[in-house]
Design a protein around this motif. Sequence first.
Motif, mmCIF file in Angstrom:
data_model
loop_
_atom_site.group_PDB
_atom_site.id
_atom_site.type_symbol
_atom_site.label_atom_id
_atom_site.label_comp_id
_atom_site.label_asym_id
_atom_site.label_seq_id
_atom_site.Cartn_x
_atom_site.Cartn_y
_atom_site.Cartn_z
ATOM 1 N N LYS A 50 -9.247 7.117 -3.795
ATOM 2 C CA LYS A 50 -9.146 8.577 -3.764
ATOM 3 C C LYS A 50 -7.693 9.007 -3.633
ATOM 4 O O LYS A 50 -7.236 9.950 -4.314
ATOM 5 N N ALA A 51 -6.952 8.303 -2.781
ATOM 6 C CA ALA A 51 -5.535 8.632 -2.619
ATOM 7 C C ALA A 51 -4.764 8.379 -3.918
ATOM 8 O O ALA A 51 -3.867 9.153 -4.277
ATOM 9 N N ALA A 52 -5.105 7.298 -4.629
ATOM 10 C CA ALA A 52 -4.434 7.028 -5.904
ATOM 11 C C ALA A 52 -4.697 8.150 -6.902
ATOM 12 O O ALA A 52 -3.784 8.598 -7.609
ATOM 13 N N GLU A 53 -5.936 8.607 -6.984
ATOM 14 C CA GLU A 53 -6.265 9.719 -7.876
ATOM 15 C C GLU A 53 -5.442 10.956 -7.512
ATOM 16 O O GLU A 53 -4.906 11.649 -8.395
ATOM 17 N N ARG A 54 -5.353 11.223 -6.228
ATOM 18 C CA ARG A 54 -4.584 12.400 -5.783
ATOM 19 C C ARG A 54 -3.100 12.247 -6.098
ATOM 20 O O ARG A 54 -2.435 13.210 -6.511
ATOM 21 N N LEU B 99 1.260 6.184 0.216
ATOM 22 C CA LEU B 99 0.241 5.488 -0.555
ATOM 23 C C LEU B 99 0.622 4.026 -0.738
ATOM 24 O O LEU B 99 -0.205 3.124 -0.559
ATOM 25 N N LEU B 100 1.870 3.775 -1.089
ATOM 26 C CA LEU B 100 2.309 2.392 -1.240
ATOM 27 C C LEU B 100 2.100 1.597 0.044
ATOM 28 O O LEU B 100 1.620 0.455 0.014
ATOM 29 N N LEU B 101 2.451 2.183 1.181
ATOM 30 C CA LEU B 101 2.301 1.477 2.459
ATOM 31 C C LEU B 101 0.838 1.236 2.796
ATOM 32 O O LEU B 101 0.479 0.186 3.337
ATOM 33 N N ALA B 102 -0.027 2.184 2.473
ATOM 34 C CA ALA B 102 -1.460 2.002 2.730
ATOM 35 C C ALA B 102 -2.037 0.899 1.856
ATOM 36 O O ALA B 102 -2.998 0.220 2.241
ATOM 37 N N GLN B 103 -1.469 0.680 0.672
ATOM 38 C CA GLN B 103 -2.000 -0.291 -0.281
ATOM 39 C C GLN B 103 -1.631 -1.734 0.050
ATOM 40 O O GLN B 103 -2.139 -2.654 -0.598
ATOM 41 N N SER B 104 -0.796 -1.965 1.029
ATOM 42 C CA SER B 104 -0.371 -3.322 1.357
ATOM 43 C C SER B 104 -1.568 -4.257 1.526
ATOM 44 O O SER B 104 -2.487 -3.976 2.305
ATOM 45 N N SER B 105 -1.557 -5.382 0.827
ATOM 46 C CA SER B 105 -2.665 -6.338 0.944
ATOM 47 C C SER B 105 -2.711 -6.986 2.319
ATOM 48 O O SER B 105 -3.727 -7.567 2.700
ATOM 49 N N ASP B 106 -1.622 -6.875 3.075
ATOM 50 C CA ASP B 106 -1.578 -7.492 4.397
ATOM 51 C C ASP B 106 -2.642 -6.926 5.324
ATOM 52 O O ASP B 106 -3.198 -7.651 6.155
ATOM 53 N N TRP B 107 -2.912 -5.621 5.216
ATOM 54 C CA TRP B 107 -3.871 -5.009 6.142
ATOM 55 C C TRP B 107 -5.274 -5.554 5.883
ATOM 56 O O TRP B 107 -5.983 -5.941 6.823
ATOM 57 N N ALA B 108 -5.692 -5.620 4.622
ATOM 58 C CA ALA B 108 -7.013 -6.183 4.315
ATOM 59 C C ALA B 108 -7.070 -7.658 4.698
ATOM 60 O O ALA B 108 -8.101 -8.142 5.190
ATOM 61 N N PHE B 109 -5.975 -8.369 4.493
ATOM 62 C CA PHE B 109 -5.934 -9.790 4.850
ATOM 63 C C PHE B 109 -6.106 -9.978 6.348
ATOM 64 O O PHE B 109 -6.894 -10.827 6.797
ATOM 65 N N ILE B 110 -5.372 -9.195 7.134
ATOM 66 C CA ILE B 110 -5.441 -9.330 8.595
ATOM 67 C C ILE B 110 -6.839 -8.983 9.103
ATOM 68 O O ILE B 110 -7.393 -9.670 9.969
ATOM 69 N N ILE B 111 -7.422 -7.936 8.543
ATOM 70 C CA ILE B 111 -8.776 -7.546 8.952
ATOM 71 C C ILE B 111 -9.757 -8.666 8.628
ATOM 72 O O ILE B 111 -10.636 -9.003 9.435
ATOM 73 N N SER B 112 -9.606 -9.268 7.456
ATOM 74 C CA SER B 112 -10.497 -10.351 7.055
ATOM 75 C C SER B 112 -10.319 -11.587 7.931
ATOM 76 O O SER B 112 -11.288 -12.281 8.247
ATOM 77 N N SER B 113 -9.081 -11.858 8.352
ATOM 78 C CA SER B 113 -8.807 -13.053 9.161
ATOM 79 C C SER B 113 -9.252 -12.898 10.601
ATOM 80 O O SER B 113 -9.416 -13.896 11.317
ATOM 81 N N GLY B 114 -9.424 -11.639 11.055
ATOM 82 C CA GLY B 114 -9.883 -11.406 12.415
ATOM 83 C C GLY B 114 -8.799 -11.456 13.468
ATOM 84 O O GLY B 114 -9.095 -11.475 14.665
ATOM 85 N N THR B 115 -7.521 -11.462 13.075
ATOM 86 C CA THR B 115 -6.421 -11.470 14.023
ATOM 87 C C THR B 115 -5.635 -10.164 13.906
ATOM 88 O O THR B 115 -5.370 -9.699 12.797
ATOM 89 N N LEU C 216 -7.470 -5.135 -7.456
ATOM 90 C CA LEU C 216 -8.337 -4.124 -6.868
ATOM 91 C C LEU C 216 -7.785 -2.714 -7.061
ATOM 92 O O LEU C 216 -8.313 -1.752 -6.522
ATOM 93 N N MET C 217 -6.722 -2.600 -7.878
ATOM 94 C CA MET C 217 -6.151 -1.301 -8.226
ATOM 95 C C MET C 217 -6.203 -1.066 -9.730
ATOM 96 O O MET C 217 -5.713 -0.043 -10.214
ATOM 97 N N LYS C 218 -6.789 -1.995 -10.490
ATOM 98 C CA LYS C 218 -6.626 -1.970 -11.935
ATOM 99 C C LYS C 218 -7.273 -0.761 -12.607
ATOM 100 O O LYS C 218 -6.902 -0.410 -13.728
ATOM 101 N N MET C 219 -8.219 -0.096 -11.934
ATOM 102 C CA MET C 219 -8.818 1.094 -12.526
ATOM 103 C C MET C 219 -7.834 2.270 -12.533
ATOM 104 O O MET C 219 -8.093 3.305 -13.134
ATOM 105 N N TYR C 220 -6.691 2.098 -11.845
ATOM 106 C CA TYR C 220 -5.633 3.117 -11.839
ATOM 107 C C TYR C 220 -4.332 2.455 -12.295
ATOM 108 O O TYR C 220 -3.505 2.055 -11.452
ATOM 109 N N PRO C 221 -4.133 2.299 -13.608
ATOM 110 C CA PRO C 221 -2.935 1.614 -14.107
ATOM 111 C C PRO C 221 -1.637 2.231 -13.597
ATOM 112 O O PRO C 221 -0.645 1.522 -13.411
ATOM 113 N N GLN C 222 -1.652 3.554 -13.347
ATOM 114 C CA GLN C 222 -0.440 4.192 -12.822
ATOM 115 C C GLN C 222 -0.078 3.641 -11.444
ATOM 116 O O GLN C 222 1.103 3.504 -11.111
ATOM 117 N N ALA C 223 -1.095 3.328 -10.643
ATOM 118 C CA ALA C 223 -0.842 2.786 -9.314
ATOM 119 C C ALA C 223 -0.286 1.367 -9.401
ATOM 120 O O ALA C 223 0.620 0.989 -8.638
#
Length: 530
Positions: free
Chosen positions: A430-434, A459-475, A155-162
């Motif tokens: 947007k943050a990756a572009e910046r 930016l690295l800390l915001a990108q953690s997959s854990d946050w999206a995972f936790i939101i998806s799991s509902g816990t 989900l970051m592949k459009m920004y290879p630098q990221a």
Amino acid sequence: MSIGYLALVLHAHLPFVRHPESDYVLEEEWLFEAITETYIPLIQMFEGLKRDRIEFKMTMSLTPPLVSMLRDPLLQERYDQHLAKLQELVEKEVDHNQHNDHLVYLAKHYIEEFAEARTLWERYSGDLVTAFKQFQDSNNLEIITCGATHGYLPLMKMYPQAVHAQIQVACEHYEENFGRPPRGIWLPECAYYNGLETIVADCGLRYFLTDGHGVLYAQPRPRFGTYAPIFTETGVAVFARDHESSQQVWSSQVGYPGSPEYREFYKDLGWEAEYEYIKPYIMPNGQRKNTGIKYHKITGRDLGLADKELYDPYWAKQKVAEHAANFMFNRERQVEHLQGIMQRPPIIVSPYDAELFGHWWYEGPWFLDLLFRKTWFDQDVYAMTHLADYLQTYPTQQVCRPAQSSWGYKGFHEYWLNHTNSWIYPHLHKAAERMISLACREALNELELRALNQAARELLLAQSSDWAFIISSGTMVPYAVRRTKSHLMRFNKIYEDIKIGKIDAGWLQKVETLDNIFPNINYRVYRPVM
């Protein structure tokens, strides 16, 4: 002489959770529980195997956030206090349960367990990374890296630098802590997209892991399926998860962890004890929480928690011996069958979350210990290996292009991108572009250099997959949302301050203290890859 290989791979990861601004944050206990229940038992197991001259082999990721937390003095001090509280509580439990011999027996079991954990913790002066590293130095353990903050790379592949930054920062952090570059990487969530191997190769890595269908659906179709690695056109090797052996351990429904004799995870003293008695050992605001002290066994799949019977470690260990023998028997038959078809030694790659062993499945470390011992003494069909050793022994493999995949729900990216968490990604993009634009400038002074480096951290800390995972799991959703927003807000403030040439030095110093991961990061890692 063995005719095949078994490669156990454990993925040890937790999101970076560290709150010096607060005396108590519940989420810090994710680390404390994992230390007591998984990491210390694994080290104890490795020490016992070495003591008994059993030449075990295993691959294990230690992710950059986990390594950073394990070596953080504040978290080490807080864990020490956490363990002391547990020891105090189980000592009280002996007197508190004098009327019940079985509960006294279990309390004494925990007294011994926590005392052994304390002994190991103090022997390594709280530095468990050094404890793991010694087994890498003896070539028993192959420690691999992961994304810098476990960012979900497809989900970051459009920004290879990221993507490059996630991998390059991880590699540099690994070398700082282990004294040599990493040879392999556990792709976060085993998530692969076409072309990722080029960035992996550019960062000097030799191999990565995918789920089974990432290799099974490769082009051309691999001749040996998931039972041999493939090479990408970049020369990077790809190992795939074996479904059969993974499900046998991983599944709580058909796998070993659901056995009635094993300890029940969801019935904890923190919720069961009388409130005034347990109050000093739960949250400061008076809310109950898990303590890690559990007195009951699973008993039966369809039973409510009120109907669970008391646990007995003795009988659980008998069941562990049965399951370890069964796992070994199944791998022997699997290897014999595969070798007959392939006419070459197969490799069965069995990857799991490390926290399954000890935290979720209390008996898991006992299972691993017995499996290594039985494998060493009781059979000669397969040999244990770690992935780096295997590649050194078999440097020639079929060249294929892996298929897009993950080891998440439905095998692709849906769990990290759905109606619950899709709001995250426009902000991350947007943050990756910046950040990429910031990386192209030269710092005017020391203060701006610090700000640019902190922007990269946020930016690295915001990108953690854990946050999206936790939101998806509902816990624990509010915490994951708060973390995502706070890192993005800090990043955007730094960006705006740099753009107007007015950096708030006091605020920046505070943020550097809060989010102190990757102290040696260089923001230029986000510059376009040539």
